[in-house]
Design a protein around this motif. Structure first.
Motif, PDB file in Angstrom:
ATOM      1  N   ALA A 127      94.528   9.541 -43.623  1.00 29.07           N
ATOM      2  CA  ALA A 127      93.718  10.458 -42.809  1.00 29.07           C
ATOM      3  C   ALA A 127      92.352  10.698 -43.461  1.00 29.07           C
ATOM      4  CB  ALA A 127      94.458  11.783 -42.628  1.00 29.07           C
ATOM      5  N   ILE A 128      92.348  10.827 -44.783  1.00 34.03           N
ATOM      6  CA  ILE A 128      91.080  11.042 -45.505  1.00 34.03           C
ATOM      7  C   ILE A 128      90.173   9.831 -45.335  1.00 34.03           C
ATOM      8  CG2 ILE A 128      90.072  11.267 -47.821  1.00 34.03           C
ATOM      9  CD1 ILE A 128      92.640  12.935 -48.547  1.00 34.03           C
ATOM     10  N   ALA A 129      90.749   8.628 -45.446  1.00 33.86           N
ATOM     11  CA  ALA A 129      89.941   7.402 -45.315  1.00 33.86           C
ATOM     12  C   ALA A 129      89.342   7.297 -43.912  1.00 33.86           C
ATOM     13  CB  ALA A 129      90.799   6.181 -45.625  1.00 33.86           C
ATOM     14  N   GLU A 130      90.132   7.631 -42.899  1.00 33.99           N
ATOM     15  CA  GLU A 130      89.619   7.559 -41.517  1.00 33.99           C
ATOM     16  C   GLU A 130      88.442   8.528 -41.326  1.00 33.99           C
ATOM     17  OE1 GLU A 130      91.947   9.290 -38.413  1.00 33.99           O
ATOM     18  OE2 GLU A 130      91.091   7.976 -36.877  1.00 33.99           O
ATOM     19  N   LEU A 131      88.600   9.754 -41.809  1.00 37.28           N
ATOM     20  CA  LEU A 131      87.525  10.747 -41.670  1.00 37.28           C
ATOM     21  C   LEU A 131      86.312  10.364 -42.508  1.00 37.28           C
ATOM     22  CD1 LEU A 131      89.772  13.929 -41.653  1.00 37.28           C
ATOM     23  CD2 LEU A 131      88.350  13.112 -39.761  1.00 37.28           C
ATOM     24  N   ASN A 132      86.550   9.775 -43.668  1.00 39.43           N
ATOM     25  CA  ASN A 132      85.450   9.345 -44.528  1.00 39.43           C
ATOM     26  C   ASN A 132      84.619   8.261 -43.837  1.00 39.43           C
ATOM     27  OD1 ASN A 132      84.156   9.482 -47.211  1.00 39.43           O
ATOM     28  ND2 ASN A 132      84.792   7.348 -47.312  1.00 39.43           N
ATOM     29  N   ASP A 133      85.306   7.329 -43.179  1.00 41.07           N
ATOM     30  CA  ASP A 133      84.595   6.257 -42.460  1.00 41.07           C
ATOM     31  C   ASP A 133      83.716   6.828 -41.346  1.00 41.07           C
ATOM     32  OD1 ASP A 133      85.743   4.361 -44.063  1.00 41.07           O
ATOM     33  OD2 ASP A 133      87.257   3.729 -42.607  1.00 41.07           O
ATOM     34  N   LEU A 134      84.118   7.964 -40.810  1.00 39.47           N
ATOM     35  CA  LEU A 134      83.352   8.608 -39.729  1.00 39.47           C
ATOM     36  C   LEU A 134      82.269   9.547 -40.250  1.00 39.47           C
ATOM     37  CD1 LEU A 134      86.175   9.532 -37.206  1.00 39.47           C
ATOM     38  CD2 LEU A 134      84.132   8.200 -36.678  1.00 39.47           C
ATOM     39  N   GLY A 135      82.142   9.647 -41.552  1.00 41.56           N
ATOM     40  CA  GLY A 135      81.149  10.563 -42.134  1.00 41.56           C
ATOM     41  C   GLY A 135      81.576  12.013 -42.059  1.00 41.56           C
ATOM     42  N   MET A 136      82.882  12.240 -41.900  1.00 42.24           N
ATOM     43  CA  MET A 136      83.370  13.621 -41.752  1.00 42.24           C
ATOM     44  C   MET A 136      84.174  14.105 -42.948  1.00 42.24           C
ATOM     45  SD  MET A 136      84.133  13.862 -37.745  1.00 42.24           S
ATOM     46  CE  MET A 136      82.980  13.076 -36.615  1.00 42.24           C
ATOM     47  N   ALA A 137      84.043  13.405 -44.071  1.00 44.96           N
ATOM     48  CA  ALA A 137      84.726  13.848 -45.292  1.00 44.96           C
ATOM     49  C   ALA A 137      83.687  13.956 -46.405  1.00 44.96           C
ATOM     50  CB  ALA A 137      85.842  12.886 -45.670  1.00 44.96           C
ATOM     51  N   ASP A 138      83.015  15.103 -46.452  1.00 48.33           N
ATOM     52  CA  ASP A 138      82.032  15.329 -47.517  1.00 48.33           C
ATOM     53  C   ASP A 138      82.726  15.666 -48.833  1.00 48.33           C
ATOM     54  OD1 ASP A 138      79.690  15.102 -45.791  1.00 48.33           O
ATOM     55  OD2 ASP A 138      80.406  16.961 -44.888  1.00 48.33           O
ATOM     56  N   GLY A 139      84.026  15.886 -48.760  1.00 45.97           N
ATOM     57  CA  GLY A 139      84.821  16.203 -49.938  1.00 45.97           C
ATOM     58  C   GLY A 139      86.258  16.422 -49.501  1.00 45.97           C
ATOM     59  N   VAL A 140      87.096  16.768 -50.472  1.00 48.33           N
ATOM     60  CA  VAL A 140      88.534  16.979 -50.202  1.00 48.33           C
ATOM     61  C   VAL A 140      88.985  18.190 -51.005  1.00 48.33           C
ATOM     62  CG1 VAL A 140      90.853  15.991 -50.598  1.00 48.33           C
ATOM     63  CG2 VAL A 140      89.017  14.540 -49.684  1.00 48.33           C
ATOM     64  N   THR A 141      89.922  18.952 -50.435  1.00 49.57           N
ATOM     65  CA  THR A 141      90.568  20.018 -51.216  1.00 49.57           C
ATOM     66  C   THR A 141      92.075  19.789 -51.213  1.00 49.57           C
ATOM     67  OG1 THR A 141      90.515  21.418 -49.232  1.00 49.57           O
ATOM     68  CG2 THR A 141      88.828  21.828 -50.901  1.00 49.57           C
ATOM     69  N   THR A 142      92.679  20.025 -52.373  1.00 52.13           N
ATOM     70  CA  THR A 142      94.137  19.987 -52.450  1.00 52.13           C
ATOM     71  C   THR A 142      94.598  21.274 -53.117  1.00 52.13           C
ATOM     72  OG1 THR A 142      94.194  18.931 -54.637  1.00 52.13           O
ATOM     73  CG2 THR A 142      94.111  17.457 -52.722  1.00 52.13           C
ATOM     74  N   ASN A 143      95.881  21.525 -53.055  1.00 52.65           N
ATOM     75  CA  ASN A 143      96.497  22.641 -53.779  1.00 52.65           C
ATOM     76  C   ASN A 143      97.944  22.226 -54.068  1.00 52.65           C
ATOM     77  OD1 ASN A 143      98.155  23.285 -51.523  1.00 52.65           O
ATOM     78  ND2 ASN A 143      96.552  24.547 -50.629  1.00 52.65           N
ATOM     79  N   PRO A 144      98.700  22.984 -54.833  1.00 57.42           N
ATOM     80  CA  PRO A 144     100.060  22.557 -55.170  1.00 57.42           C
ATOM     81  C   PRO A 144     100.940  22.332 -53.930  1.00 57.42           C
ATOM     82  CG  PRO A 144      99.344  24.245 -56.695  1.00 57.42           C
ATOM     83  CD  PRO A 144      98.277  24.174 -55.632  1.00 57.42           C
ATOM     84  N   SER A 145     100.746  23.124 -52.888  1.00 57.84           N
ATOM     85  CA  SER A 145     101.561  22.941 -51.668  1.00 57.84           C
ATOM     86  C   SER A 145     101.209  21.622 -50.990  1.00 57.84           C
ATOM     87  CB  SER A 145     101.318  24.104 -50.696  1.00 57.84           C
ATOM     88  OG  SER A 145     101.537  25.334 -51.328  1.00 57.84           O
ATOM     89  N   ILE A 146      99.933  21.273 -50.992  1.00 57.97           N
ATOM     90  CA  ILE A 146      99.491  20.004 -50.380  1.00 57.97           C
ATOM     91  C   ILE A 146     100.028  18.815 -51.187  1.00 57.97           C
ATOM     92  CG2 ILE A 146      97.414  18.578 -50.029  1.00 57.97           C
ATOM     93  CD1 ILE A 146      95.993  21.154 -49.056  1.00 57.97           C
ATOM     94  N   ILE A 147     100.048  18.943 -52.520  1.00 63.51           N
ATOM     95  CA  ILE A 147     100.598  17.865 -53.357  1.00 63.51           C
ATOM     96  C   ILE A 147     102.098  17.713 -53.064  1.00 63.51           C
ATOM     97  CG2 ILE A 147     101.095  17.137 -55.742  1.00 63.51           C
ATOM     98  CD1 ILE A 147      98.116  16.825 -54.903  1.00 63.51           C
ATOM     99  N   LEU A 148     102.790  18.840 -52.935  1.00 67.17           N
ATOM    100  CA  LEU A 148     104.221  18.791 -52.599  1.00 67.17           C
ATOM    101  C   LEU A 148     104.427  18.040 -51.281  1.00 67.17           C
ATOM    102  CD1 LEU A 148     107.208  19.741 -53.006  1.00 67.17           C
ATOM    103  CD2 LEU A 148     106.601  21.782 -51.703  1.00 67.17           C
TER     104      LEU A 148
END
Ligand code: E4P
Length: 217
Positions: free
Chosen positions: A12-33
């Motif tokens: 999902a991150i790669a798709e958004l990045n290709d569209l210029g819609m991922a200026d960055g990413v945030t994660t947290n322990p719940s997202i890693i889980l």
């Protein structure tokens, strides 16, 4: 307003990045889980896709351990933003890590005063959680607007990273009140394209086009 992707879903991150819609990413322990992956591996992979800041969160309770974890996370890639909680120890870690030149994202912010001291401790980003305030019948967007005013009053350079964004109205309101960044799950970012009148209008155009019997290609 910059868009960060609140996820560790690399496809999902790669798709958004290709569209210029991922200026960055945030994660947290719940997202890693949720990702089911090793934090170091998945974060490294995300950093190879996105050139902007990628937040990776420390999990130790005390400042010294947070600093050690933060240094290790920062070693993953140059675009890591070390995420620390808005506790007294988290602020100590923020001060040290930002002093060493690392980007620091201070998370779990629920008040203007918390945002004020995070800025004074050298935070690169402050993450006020809109949705979680809405969940307890407070107005998360008021907090974003109040932090904007306080930071502008005193010229703080800490960027307001609106987090816990749950729907398209949150995104529009963040842009209107002047958040520097908003982070949202991929599904929320995709749903920004949807409008019932777009669907209705396109349906009518396609019906009329079929009646012309023409082709473009
Ligand atoms: C991002 O930095 C936050 O961890 C995230 O936006 C929290 O969102 P939630 O309240 O929907 O879990």
């Amino acid at each position: 307003m910059k868009f960060f992707v609140d996820s560790a879903d690399v496809a999902a991150i790669a798709e958004l990045n290709d569209l210029g819609m991922a200026d960055g990413v945030t994660t947290n322990p719940s997202i890693i889980l949720q990702s089911g992956r090793d934090i170091l591996e998945v974060t490294k992979e995300i950093c190879s896709i996105v050139s902007g800041p990628v937040s990776a969160e420390v999990v130790a309770p005390g400042a010294e351990e947070m600093i050690a974890e933060g240094r290790k996370l920062a070693g993953i890639a140059p675009n890591i933003a070390v995420k620390v909680p808005l506790t007294w120890d988290g602020l100590k870690a923020c001060k040290v890590l930002s002093g060493e030149g690392h980007m620091v994202n201070v998370t779990l912010c629920f008040s203007v005063n918390q945002a004020l001291i995070a800025a004074k401790a050298g935070a690169t980003f402050i993450s006020p959680f809109i949705g979680r305030l809405d969940d307890i019948n407070l107005d998360g967007m008021d907090l974003i607007a109040d932090i904007r005013q306080v930071y502008d009053n005193y010229g703080f350079e800490t960027q307001i990273l609106a987090a816990s964004v749950r729907n398209v109205n949150h995104v529009a309101q963040c842009a209107l009140v002047g958040a520097d960044v908003m982070t949202a799950p991929p599904a929320v970012i995709r749903s920004l394209a949807h409008h019932v009148l777009t669907d209705k209008g396109l349906d009518q155009f396609m019906k009329d086009w079929a009646k012309t019997g023409q082709k473009i290609l």
